[in-house]
Design a protein around this motif. Structure first.
Motif, PDB file in Angstrom:
ATOM      1  N   GLY A  57       0.427  -1.296   0.079  1.00  0.00           N
ATOM      2  CA  GLY A  57       0.123   0.036   0.371  1.00  0.00           C
ATOM      3  C   GLY A  57       1.005   0.702  -0.039  1.00  0.00           C
ATOM      4  O   GLY A  57       1.886   1.349   0.647  1.00  0.00           O
ATOM      5  N   PRO A  81       0.092  -1.287  -6.060  1.00  0.00           N
ATOM      6  CA  PRO A  81      -0.649  -1.507  -4.605  1.00  0.00           C
ATOM      7  C   PRO A  81      -1.269  -2.685  -3.621  1.00  0.00           C
ATOM      8  O   PRO A  81      -1.970  -2.825  -4.458  1.00  0.00           O
ATOM      9  N   LYS A  83      -3.239  -4.934  -0.231  1.00  0.00           N
ATOM     10  CA  LYS A  83      -3.683  -4.710   0.782  1.00  0.00           C
ATOM     11  C   LYS A  83      -3.582  -5.940   1.878  1.00  0.00           C
ATOM     12  O   LYS A  83      -3.156  -5.471   3.038  1.00  0.00           O
TER      13      LYS A  83
END
Length: 224
Positions: A57, A81, A83
């Motif tokens: 992220g 990115p 999670k």
């Protein structure tokens, strides 16, 4: 690497002790035709639209460490990115992304099995978990350094006597064989500092990454 705990040069917390600052690893999918960090950089320069890297992220260590590498090496990589670390590593193993800067314990099994290739450790010295992997400086990217760090802080204005007492006790624990062995399993070594040294360490870390974010215009990504 940390989220800021200092505002306008004033501590929001009282630094007590640094435990360790373990390096990450620069790892790539083995289909990328590079055996060394220098070869990876050369390949990226020759193929500026082919390579991507994963992170956990915007603003995460994996993101900023890769951006620092890009800036110092003069290469372009697409940022993807995720999670979480698991998702990013899964896609790296599958070849959906080609590179990641990741914690040792997250990727060491995949490196040992040949599913990923380690190009460099990101600290000043080699990782104790894999001393055969060169540092980025040894691999040709002089001065590159990106480490995570773990430490203890207390509320601001904690009495100095308490801070010093805790610092001494923690540093004594860090010197024990049991703690050194456990940290080594995580690719880290104890890094005892005084409270004053730890505060300087935090300030320098904040300044380093704040400068990168500004120069690379990463404010929007970091704030997501």
């Amino acid at each position: 690497m940390s989220r800021p705990i200092i505002a306008e040069n004033l501590p929001l917390f009282e630094p007590i002790a640094l435990f360790a600052a373990p390096p990450y690893w620069v790892v790539i999918h083995p289909e990328v035709p590079a055996k060394t960090l220098a070869e990876f950089i050369a390949y990226a320069k020759a193929n500026p639209t082919k390579l991507s890297y994963g992170s956990t992220g915007g603003g995460a260590a994996s993101h900023l460490s890769a951006e620092l590498l890009k800036a110092m090496a003069g290469i372009e990589l697409l940022h993807v990115p995720y999670k979480g670390t698991g998702q990013a590593v899964t896609d790296l193993l599958g070849g959906q992304i080609q590179m990641m800067v990741a914690p040792t314990q997250t990727v060491i099994a995949h490196v040992n099995s040949g599913k990923l290739r380690a190009l460099a450790a990101t600290g000043k010295v080699r990782s104790v978990a894999a001393p055969m992997v060169p540092t980025a400086t040894e691999a040709g990217l002089y001065g590159y350094e990106a480490t995570g760090w773990f430490g203890l802080v207390a509320p601001a204005n904690t009495p100095k006597a308490i801070v010093q007492k805790l610092n001494g006790e923690i540093n004594a624990i860090l010197a024990s064989a049991e703690v050194k062995e456990r940290l080594a399993q995580l690719g880290a070594t104890p890094d005892p500092l005084t409270p004053e040294q730890f505060l300087k360490f935090i300030r320098a870390d904040n300044e380093k990454w704040a400068k990168l974010i500004k120069e690379r215009k990463l404010e929007e990504e970091v704030s997501r």
